[in-house]
Design a protein around this motif. Sequence first.
Motif: not given
Length: 826
Positions: A18-39
């Motif tokens: 589903s498109e919603a699942a793809a958007r949720a997965r993207n939210t998860l991936i981008y959260s981890v990427v930005i979290l690494i930058a913040v740390f």
Amino acid sequence: MNKNIFRMFSAQDIEPQSEAAARARNTLIYSVVILIAVFTVAIAALILYIQQPAWQLVATSISMVILAAVFGLVIGLVRSRRAERAAWLLVVTTVFAPLSIAVFIQGLGATYALALVLVILQLGLACFPPSAFNRIAVIAFAASLTIALTDVLLGFQLQLPPVFQTIFTVIGYLNVVAMLVISARQFSSYPLFAKLLLVLLLVTLIPVIAITYINTLTARQNLTDAADAVLNNAASETAAKLDGFIQDNLDLTRINAQLHILRDYLALPPSERSDSETETALYNDLIVLSRLNQTYITSVALFDKSGEDVADTVLSDVGENKSDRIYFTEAVNSGLPYVSPVLLSHTTGQASIYFSAPVRDEEGNLIGVLCMRYDADVIQQLLTENAVSFAGADVSAALFDENNIRLADSDKPQLILKSVTPLPADKLAQLQAGADPRLPAGNAEELSTNLPTLQKGLENIDAQPLFEAEFDNEIESKQLGIERVTAVRLQSQPWVIVFAQTESTFLAPVETQTRNSLVIALIVVGLVSAVAFFVGQRLSRPVVELTAVAQRIAAGDLSIQTAVNSKDEIGTLGTAFNAMTSQLASTLQSLDRRAKQLTISSEVSRRLSTILNQKQLVAEVVEQVKAAFDYYHAHIYLIDNSSGDLIMAYGTGDAGAAMLAQGHRVLKGRGLVGRAAETNASALVPDVSQDSNWLPNPLLPETKSEIAVPISIGDRVLGVLDVQHNVTNGLGQDDADLLLSIANQTALALRNARSYTEVQDRAQRETLISEIGQKIQRATSVDDVLKTAIREVGLALGAARVTTSVQAGRPVDEHATGGDNGANPN
């Protein structure tokens, strides 16, 4: 732990189809990427805090840790199937991450603003349905403009050293790159409008960012080089002034030590000195000498050969024995004039400098020492005065001795007599003890500014006179960051003149330019996004064509223009691309011209600094200006102080030689040259045929445009630099600005050349007086004295006849002919 991460990215709880699942997965991936930058930012801030403690770094680190916890909450919301709420929280938290950094650290606002636009728009495309993209775009641009304004609106930010400024910038853009890589892998699944938006953003921003980055680097380097040149020139000029002050006083002491009255007084028995005519005459001479500088000369004294103070303008010092003082022992032991280091009084703690010279009898035997004491504040006054004169009010200057103890400081006199870093205990005790203490009481920490970077730079100035360091330990100085420092050694003393300027001061134009460029880039991003959003789905073929054009622009071909075949949105977008390409090409041409101008101006400045002959100086300026820019003609006029007219000093080509031979001059206030001299402002005529006040010169018939620029120092006009071109509108404001810069450099060089000539003339006069005095002293009778005096005066003045008369005696007549090397007595 690794298995958990893979499970997180596999999103087993989310339906991948589903498109919603793809958007949720993207939210998860981008959260981890930005979290690494913040740390990473938090860790970098802590590392920098260890090297440069500042509350802004602590605040930055704490805010990053708090935001990291919020990103953890975003991940938890995704895992609990509340992806839309998680996506909105991700956007808000992503906005606050760069904003928190830009609030506390100066210079990152504009850079992070551009990065934030790219990040938020990617989140809008990857984590939200198309219906929400409008709101995401508004948030992105509003947040970016807010961050871009932080450097303008806030005044408590910390200026980082260039290395850490680069590290923080790289962290932000690595985060953007990582997200772009993720977006590229999912590009095929994006709708057409999203593809068009991303492509247009990248194609538009890459040249802008590249040009901005190159322009910033070039401007930063040019400004740094210019600041280094100003600092080095100011330090060298100030060092020369201090050397001149010391040498002048050594010469003054040496000459006065030869006065007959000193010998006569010392020759008297001590019992006959008091209230004698000789003593009265001696004190009159000492008082006259002390009044040469009533502000800073605090004592003029005469010591006998045993070191006893036998005569002193400070009467309370008479009778004291100074045989153990360095200014006495050095003059006695060396037999030469001596200048002391800065010494402290045992009783008052007053810092002073002593100039002493041996006094000899007629047989050349040392019979005493003449000593002149200066208040050490004279160094502070000379340093401050020259710092402002040669470098300006935003430059700091200090004088250090051989132990790196601060003897003077133009900005913070409270740091005087403090070492750069704590001195070893034995060295500190040595400088505080003895007959000539150089430091007041106190421990090493109290008497130190504790600046290790400055200490390291001072230790290495012979190999690297230009370096970066903290210049003082005041809190406000840390807010301004690292300073650019130049050091020059004095010739007369083992001292070092140091000039410093904060990089944020002389790089301010670069920061403003970068900020403006990035704000323009944000506007361009907004325009491109709006156009792409409204026309993407309906205009697939034109979009492909525009994409191809954009790729060629990104490759560096700025000559390309896209065909505009319609007047709808696609036509508007094509027109916008054409205008953008022309603007970029124009910007590159402007940058190339500006870089050439700065290079030539720097070269002229470098060459002028080595010329001390006025004729050679004006010739060099005129020839350099004409050759560098291929002008039709250039010449320099200098002010005739008696009439106010402008007399031509040099001109290029045959016309210049002819005018020079004719003694060409411009009457006061006449023409462009007279106007520039009278108003002390540049006079520009792009088209001479349109100016009724323009005065033609028959030797220059092809003149079509002309600029006259005053050569001035402050309100004082020394002359005018006049440039003519044989092209209508061939001279503009850019030429006027460049020529004004060169004229200002020429004015300083003229002043230096004239000062050098005056110093040479004064030195010759003093040498002549000294030689005449020595010849008179060798005379054995009054008659010989008079003959010697009038003969030498006649030779010096070139007089044919010199006559003098003496009361109760016969006239003495002496012929002196200026054309030969001798004089013939009657």
